[in-house]
Design a protein around this motif. Sequence first.
Motif, mmCIF file in Angstrom:
data_model
loop_
_atom_site.group_PDB
_atom_site.id
_atom_site.type_symbol
_atom_site.label_atom_id
_atom_site.label_comp_id
_atom_site.label_asym_id
_atom_site.label_seq_id
_atom_site.Cartn_x
_atom_site.Cartn_y
_atom_site.Cartn_z
ATOM 1 N N ARG A 184 92.827 69.105 100.000
ATOM 2 C CA ARG A 184 91.755 68.726 99.080
ATOM 3 C C ARG A 184 91.401 67.250 99.219
ATOM 4 N NH1 ARG A 184 94.322 72.109 93.972
ATOM 5 N NH2 ARG A 184 93.794 74.189 94.768
ATOM 6 N N ILE A 185 92.400 66.412 99.439
ATOM 7 C CA ILE A 185 92.131 64.985 99.664
ATOM 8 C C ILE A 185 91.282 64.806 100.919
ATOM 9 C CG2 ILE A 185 93.205 62.792 100.304
ATOM 10 C CD1 ILE A 185 95.559 63.589 98.458
ATOM 11 N N LYS A 186 91.613 65.542 101.956
ATOM 12 C CA LYS A 186 90.847 65.456 103.197
ATOM 13 C C LYS A 186 89.414 65.929 102.999
ATOM 14 C CE LYS A 186 90.918 66.947 108.043
ATOM 15 N NZ LYS A 186 91.653 67.746 109.066
ATOM 16 N N THR A 187 89.238 66.981 102.205
ATOM 17 C CA THR A 187 87.912 67.553 101.981
ATOM 18 C C THR A 187 86.997 66.578 101.259
ATOM 19 O OG1 THR A 187 88.769 69.811 101.918
ATOM 20 C CG2 THR A 187 86.645 69.433 100.860
ATOM 21 N N ARG A 188 87.528 65.824 100.294
ATOM 22 C CA ARG A 188 86.650 64.917 99.551
ATOM 23 C C ARG A 188 86.370 63.625 100.312
ATOM 24 N NH1 ARG A 188 90.250 63.651 94.190
ATOM 25 N NH2 ARG A 188 91.701 62.100 95.016
ATOM 26 N N ASN A 189 87.142 63.366 101.371
ATOM 27 C CA ASN A 189 86.774 62.357 102.374
ATOM 28 C C ASN A 189 86.525 60.970 101.790
ATOM 29 O OD1 ASN A 189 86.272 61.571 105.038
ATOM 30 N ND2 ASN A 189 84.060 61.891 104.821
ATOM 31 N N ARG A 190 87.493 60.474 101.007
ATOM 32 C CA ARG A 190 87.424 59.100 100.524
ATOM 33 C C ARG A 190 88.167 58.201 101.507
ATOM 34 N NH1 ARG A 190 89.070 59.985 94.143
ATOM 35 N NH2 ARG A 190 87.123 60.982 93.453
ATOM 36 N N ASP A 191 87.478 57.213 102.022
ATOM 37 C CA ASP A 191 88.067 56.353 103.055
ATOM 38 C C ASP A 191 89.379 55.732 102.619
ATOM 39 O OD1 ASP A 191 85.963 56.906 104.730
ATOM 40 O OD2 ASP A 191 84.848 55.074 104.257
ATOM 41 N N PHE A 192 89.435 55.293 101.360
ATOM 42 C CA PHE A 192 90.619 54.559 100.912
ATOM 43 C C PHE A 192 91.835 55.463 100.701
ATOM 44 C CE2 PHE A 192 87.940 55.370 97.161
ATOM 45 C CZ PHE A 192 88.810 56.090 96.357
ATOM 46 N N GLU A 193 91.664 56.789 100.825
ATOM 47 C CA GLU A 193 92.788 57.708 100.626
ATOM 48 C C GLU A 193 93.433 58.170 101.932
ATOM 49 O OE1 GLU A 193 91.548 59.734 96.335
ATOM 50 O OE2 GLU A 193 91.125 60.822 98.184
ATOM 51 N N ILE A 194 92.910 57.741 103.068
ATOM 52 C CA ILE A 194 93.427 58.254 104.344
ATOM 53 C C ILE A 194 94.841 57.765 104.632
ATOM 54 C CG2 ILE A 194 91.119 58.500 105.331
ATOM 55 C CD1 ILE A 194 91.563 55.924 106.868
ATOM 56 N N HIS A 195 95.272 56.715 103.950
ATOM 57 C CA HIS A 195 96.601 56.159 104.214
ATOM 58 C C HIS A 195 97.672 56.689 103.258
ATOM 59 C CE1 HIS A 195 94.919 53.313 107.078
ATOM 60 N NE2 HIS A 195 94.022 52.949 106.177
ATOM 61 N N ILE A 196 97.319 57.602 102.373
ATOM 62 C CA ILE A 196 98.299 58.122 101.419
ATOM 63 C C ILE A 196 99.394 58.890 102.157
ATOM 64 C CG2 ILE A 196 98.684 59.662 99.460
ATOM 65 C CD1 ILE A 196 95.868 59.093 98.546
ATOM 66 N N GLU A 197 100.636 58.559 101.885
ATOM 67 C CA GLU A 197 101.761 59.188 102.566
ATOM 68 C C GLU A 197 102.299 60.373 101.762
ATOM 69 O OE1 GLU A 197 104.635 56.171 103.297
ATOM 70 O OE2 GLU A 197 103.368 55.102 104.757
ATOM 71 N N ASP A 198 102.949 61.301 102.473
ATOM 72 C CA ASP A 198 103.489 62.506 101.833
ATOM 73 C C ASP A 198 104.489 62.165 100.739
ATOM 74 O OD1 ASP A 198 101.932 63.817 103.661
ATOM 75 O OD2 ASP A 198 103.598 64.803 104.711
ATOM 76 N N ASP A 199 105.365 61.214 101.013
ATOM 77 C CA ASP A 199 106.396 60.859 100.027
ATOM 78 C C ASP A 199 105.769 60.341 98.738
ATOM 79 O OD1 ASP A 199 108.410 61.628 101.689
ATOM 80 O OD2 ASP A 199 108.971 59.608 102.329
ATOM 81 N N TYR A 200 104.676 59.615 98.869
ATOM 82 C CA TYR A 200 103.986 59.089 97.694
ATOM 83 C C TYR A 200 103.452 60.237 96.839
ATOM 84 C CZ TYR A 200 100.686 56.211 94.991
ATOM 85 O OH TYR A 200 99.999 55.591 93.986
ATOM 86 N N LEU A 201 102.830 61.219 97.484
ATOM 87 C CA LEU A 201 102.317 62.377 96.753
ATOM 88 C C LEU A 201 103.449 63.180 96.114
ATOM 89 C CD1 LEU A 201 99.521 63.718 99.148
ATOM 90 C CD2 LEU A 201 99.206 62.697 96.888
ATOM 91 N N LEU A 202 104.532 63.355 96.840
ATOM 92 C CA LEU A 202 105.667 64.116 96.306
ATOM 93 C C LEU A 202 106.289 63.413 95.103
ATOM 94 C CD1 LEU A 202 107.334 65.298 99.638
ATOM 95 C CD2 LEU A 202 106.135 66.729 97.965
ATOM 96 N N ASN A 203 106.372 62.096 95.165
ATOM 97 C CA ASN A 203 106.903 61.353 94.020
ATOM 98 C C ASN A 203 105.993 61.483 92.803
ATOM 99 O OD1 ASN A 203 109.184 60.413 95.359
ATOM 100 N ND2 ASN A 203 108.197 58.519 96.042
ATOM 101 N N LEU A 204 104.675 61.442 93.030
ATOM 102 C CA LEU A 204 103.732 61.627 91.927
ATOM 103 C C LEU A 204 103.884 63.016 91.314
ATOM 104 C CD1 LEU A 204 100.428 59.989 93.234
ATOM 105 C CD2 LEU A 204 101.980 59.101 91.493
#
Length: 205
Positions: free
Chosen positions: A133-153
Amino acid sequence: MDKPFIAIEGPIGVGKSSLAHKLSQSYHFYEAKEIVGENPFLSDFYEDISKWSFQTEMFFLCHRYKDYQDLGTKHQGIVADYHIYKNKIFAKNTLSPQEFDKFSRIYTILTEDLKMPDYIVFLDADLFRLKERIKTRNRDFEIHIEDDYLLNLKADYLAYYESLRDSGHHVLRIDTTHLDFVNNPTDYETILAQINTLIGGQALE
């Protein structure tokens, strides 16, 4: 304010804004939308979290504080695509212990007299779906989000939900991994029915 204040929460990419928009139409509520792209530190933040985290989190806190002040003057139902407490969830993942302590004290002072949501709907999804879903909405500033960061959230949102539930707050958690409430009316009706139960039909009176 004499009608429900509903907040939609969850990790990045889970569909908070989409659901809040649809609910605002179903209930004829005021839609409170978080404006993420206005934060001037956000692009730098995702490239170097440790360097830009305090500036980023403080900008969001002050911005959301002002928004929640304004929401407190509304005399109609509200559905927001965020809860101001998300500041502490994100800050916990980005700030040093010393910075987080300072941030938490500022948060407490700013929020002590704010009107808070009556109901909170927590959305979740598995990591693959969030990244999709992050990829689909295509926000430039979100391309660097790491898996561990999402998992912690995800883990911190679950812990927050459980703490509120165990304290008797009006909360609901929905796993949207296999739901497409944006494009599938049946999936949306399923979620809407759960939220109607949560708020006791107040929005339909």
